[in-house]
Design an enzyme around this catalytic site. Structure first.
Site, PDB file in Angstrom:
ATOM      1  N   GLU A  86       0.839  -1.321   0.024  1.00 14.09           N
ATOM      2  CA  GLU A  86       0.015   0.040   0.067  1.00 14.09           C
ATOM      3  C   GLU A  86       0.940   1.310   0.017  1.00 14.09           C
ATOM      4  OE1 GLU A  86      -3.755  -1.605   2.794  1.00 14.09           O
ATOM      5  OE2 GLU A  86      -1.791  -1.004   3.540  1.00 14.09           O
ATOM      6  N   ASP A 123      -7.853  -5.017   8.647  1.00 15.61           N
ATOM      7  CA  ASP A 123      -7.617  -3.716   7.888  1.00 15.61           C
ATOM      8  C   ASP A 123      -7.475  -4.062   6.262  1.00 15.61           C
ATOM      9  OD1 ASP A 123      -5.101  -5.413   7.841  1.00 15.61           O
ATOM     10  OD2 ASP A 123      -3.930  -3.849   8.731  1.00 15.61           O
TER      11      ASP A 123
HETATM   12  N1  LIG Z   1      -4.789  -0.818  12.108  1.00 14.63           N
HETATM   13  C1  LIG Z   1      -3.417  -0.395  11.828  1.00 14.63           C
HETATM   14  O1  LIG Z   1      -3.211   0.706  11.735  1.00 14.63           O
HETATM   15  C2  LIG Z   1      -2.233  -1.525  11.608  1.00 14.63           C
HETATM   16  C3  LIG Z   1      -0.913  -1.198  11.693  1.00 14.63           C
HETATM   17  C4  LIG Z   1      -0.407  -2.525  11.450  1.00 14.63           C
HETATM   18  C5  LIG Z   1      -0.439  -3.516  11.627  1.00 14.63           C
HETATM   19  N2  LIG Z   1      -2.034  -3.926  11.590  1.00 14.63           N
HETATM   20  C6  LIG Z   1      -2.483  -5.159  11.522  1.00 14.63           C
HETATM   21  O2  LIG Z   1      -2.197  -5.976  12.596  1.00 14.63           O
HETATM   22  C7  LIG Z   1      -2.064  -7.251  12.638  1.00 14.63           C
HETATM   23  C8  LIG Z   1      -1.090  -7.684  13.535  1.00 14.63           C
HETATM   24  O3  LIG Z   1       0.202  -7.179  12.970  1.00 14.63           O
HETATM   25  P1  LIG Z   1       1.543  -7.903  13.511  1.00 14.63           P
HETATM   26  O4  LIG Z   1       2.837  -7.043  12.761  1.00 14.63           O
HETATM   27  O5  LIG Z   1       1.541  -7.914  15.009  1.00 14.63           O
HETATM   28  O6  LIG Z   1       1.507  -9.270  12.970  1.00 14.63           O
HETATM   29  P2  LIG Z   1       2.378 -10.561  13.306  1.00 14.63           P
HETATM   30  O7  LIG Z   1       2.208 -11.722  12.162  1.00 14.63           O
HETATM   31  O8  LIG Z   1       3.513 -10.264  13.808  1.00 14.63           O
HETATM   32  O9  LIG Z   1       1.312 -11.364  14.764  1.00 14.63           O
HETATM   33  C9  LIG Z   1       0.056 -11.526  14.479  1.00 14.63           C
HETATM   34  C10 LIG Z   1      -0.283 -12.394  15.668  1.00 14.63           C
HETATM   35  O10 LIG Z   1      -1.496 -12.994  15.326  1.00 14.63           O
HETATM   36  C11 LIG Z   1      -1.611 -14.499  15.753  1.00 14.63           C
HETATM   37  N3  LIG Z   1      -2.866 -15.050  15.473  1.00 14.63           N
HETATM   38  C12 LIG Z   1      -3.225 -15.236  14.189  1.00 14.63           C
HETATM   39  N4  LIG Z   1      -4.469 -15.669  14.196  1.00 14.63           N
HETATM   40  C13 LIG Z   1      -5.101 -15.629  15.532  1.00 14.63           C
HETATM   41  C14 LIG Z   1      -6.232 -16.219  16.126  1.00 14.63           C
HETATM   42  N5  LIG Z   1      -7.138 -16.546  15.313  1.00 14.63           N
HETATM   43  N6  LIG Z   1      -6.266 -15.845  17.343  1.00 14.63           N
HETATM   44  C15 LIG Z   1      -5.380 -15.424  17.813  1.00 14.63           C
HETATM   45  N7  LIG Z   1      -4.135 -15.215  17.627  1.00 14.63           N
HETATM   46  C16 LIG Z   1      -3.833 -15.309  16.193  1.00 14.63           C
HETATM   47  C17 LIG Z   1      -0.292 -15.075  15.189  1.00 14.63           C
HETATM   48  O11 LIG Z   1      -0.075 -16.112  15.589  1.00 14.63           O
HETATM   49  C18 LIG Z   1       0.666 -13.934  15.329  1.00 14.63           C
HETATM   50  O12 LIG Z   1       1.488 -14.286  16.585  1.00 14.63           O
HETATM   51  C19 LIG Z   1      -2.096  -7.294  11.131  1.00 14.63           C
HETATM   52  O13 LIG Z   1      -3.155  -8.083  10.469  1.00 14.63           O
HETATM   53  C20 LIG Z   1      -1.552  -6.047  10.396  1.00 14.63           C
HETATM   54  O14 LIG Z   1      -2.117  -6.145   9.307  1.00 14.63           O
HETATM   55  C21 LIG Z   1      -2.873  -2.847  11.485  1.00 14.63           C
END
Ligand SMILES: NC(=O)c1ccc[n+]([C@@H]2O[C@H](COP(=O)([O-])OP(=O)(O)OC[C@H]3O[C@@H](n4cnc5c(N)ncnc54)[C@H](O)[C@@H]3O)[C@@H](O)[C@H]2O)c1
Length: 351
Positions: free
Chosen positions: A65, A236
């Protein structure tokens, strides 16, 4: 022959190493609090900004993005990806970098890593929303999804909202162990949990921050009681949500920028005209945040360009007079601005 670049050729560059030095120099919690204030200040002048939903390029594995905005004086953009399967191959789900430029002449004034900065600014935006939406005196947060963002989310809620307890759950117990160990010396009561039901027990704030490229149900309707604030970070992208639709129907929903959130957020599950409140209107006093103790509030966070602009604006101010950046020879600067070709040709003769 070494030809020294002129001053106009140089753009300050903040590497990952510099960013880590800057965070340690300022102090992590101070920086999270400062970023919360910077984002809030920019949301308070929302109408000054150019706004557009981010430009997304989707693939079966993830998304790339571009997130641009401008306040008329400074232009900024972030490049960011989201690839939930990356962690299995040793790469991160989210990486990013960003740039600020002078609107008057279009010259870049900052290039920065933004992987760390995105984690910091996302946590700060959550804390800013919680200032207006979390129940008064909230002390306990459930943190569901214990990946890269989770410690940042937790510490922002600690230093801005004052939580003293975090209850952790992840589908992968190794992620919970990592998160608990990282948070051990940060003055919080850290409670690892085996189920999401256990994690939300007694929590006034529920943060969901999981990564999966599907319509997931991290929280089902019966798990959410009256009076909580849900901080939903992980839903997101189109086709990527975390909450059961029925929770949305019981919640008062707060968003960053509706044209983007309706495509990417939890509310993609609802009708296009389902009522939502824009956070900037709450901050400027035009709309109300939480109004009663039994209300369920939901921050349907997707991440918006102005938050990145605020974070870059902060970094630009904080690196002045420090060694936490270096100048990059990034802009061609011919002696005669119209003689770009001549500059190239003379270079060949000079070496
Ligand atoms: N809203 C925002 O501004 C914003 C900004 C950054 C990241 N994000 C989003 O936040 C999310 C997390 O990002 P990250 O960098 O921490 O990712 P990451 O991959 O480091 O961590 C995600 C975690 O979620 C866990 N997970 C997956 N499915 C699950 C479930 N059903 N129940 C419990 N845990 C589960 C995984 O095991 C992993 O540890 C991503 O989807 C990312 O796109 C959003």
């Amino acid at each position: 022959m070494d030809i020294k670049p002129s001053a106009l050729a140089l753009v300050p560059f903040v590497s990952v190493d510099h960013m880590m030095q800057l965070v340690h120099h300022i102090g992590l919690e101070t920086m999270l609090s400062d970023l919360t204030d910077y984002i809030e200040a920019d949301f308070a002048r929302w109408e000054e900004f150019d706004k557009t939903p981010r430009i997304a390029s989707h693939s079966p594995e993830g998304v790339i993005e571009l997130m641009p905005t401008s306040d008329g004086k400074v232009y900024g953009f972030k490049y960011v990806n989201g690839h939930p399967k990356n962690t299995k191959l040793g790469r991160q789900t989210v990486t990013a970098f960003g740039l600020l430029a002078n609107v008057d002449n279009g010259y870049p004034v900052l290039l920065s890593e933004m992987t760390l900065l995105t984690a910091l600014r996302t946590a700060a935006a959550s804390a800013m929303a919680a200032r207006y939406l979390a129940p008064k005196g909230a002390t306990t947060m459930a943190m569901i999804g214990n990946g890269a963002q989770s410690e940042f989310q937790t510490l922002a809620m600690k230093c801005v909202i004052g939580i003293d307890t975090v209850r952790l759950y992840d589908i992968d117990p190794a992620a919970t162990r990592k998160c608990a160990a990282n948070l051990a010396d940060h003055g919080l009561n850290v409670v690892p949990c085996r189920t999401p039901q256990d994690a939300i027990e007694g929590a006034q704030i529920i943060t969901t921050c999981t990564a999966d490229k599907q319509y997931a149900t991290i929280l089902s309707d019966n798990m959410v009681g009256a009076g909580v604030h849900i901080n939903a970070i992980g839903g997101d992208c189109p086709g990527k949500t975390e909450l059961h639709r029925d929770i949305l129907l019981r919640s008062d929903i707060f968003v960053e920028y509706p044209p983007q959130t309706r495509i990417e957020g939890e509310i993609q599950q609802l009708a296009e005209d389902h009522p939502v409140t824009e956070l900037w209107q709450v901050i400027t006093g035009q709309r109300k945040g939480r109004t009663d103790a039994r209300q369920i509030t939901l921050f349907d966070s997707v991440g918006f360009a102005i938050e990145d602009f605020s974070a870059l604006r902060y970094v630009r101010e904080k690196i002045k007079g420090t060694a936490f950046y270096r100048d990059l020879d990034m802009l061609a600067d011919p002696d005669d601005p119209r003689d770009l070709f001549g500059m190239l040709q003379r270079f060949d003769q000079a070496v």
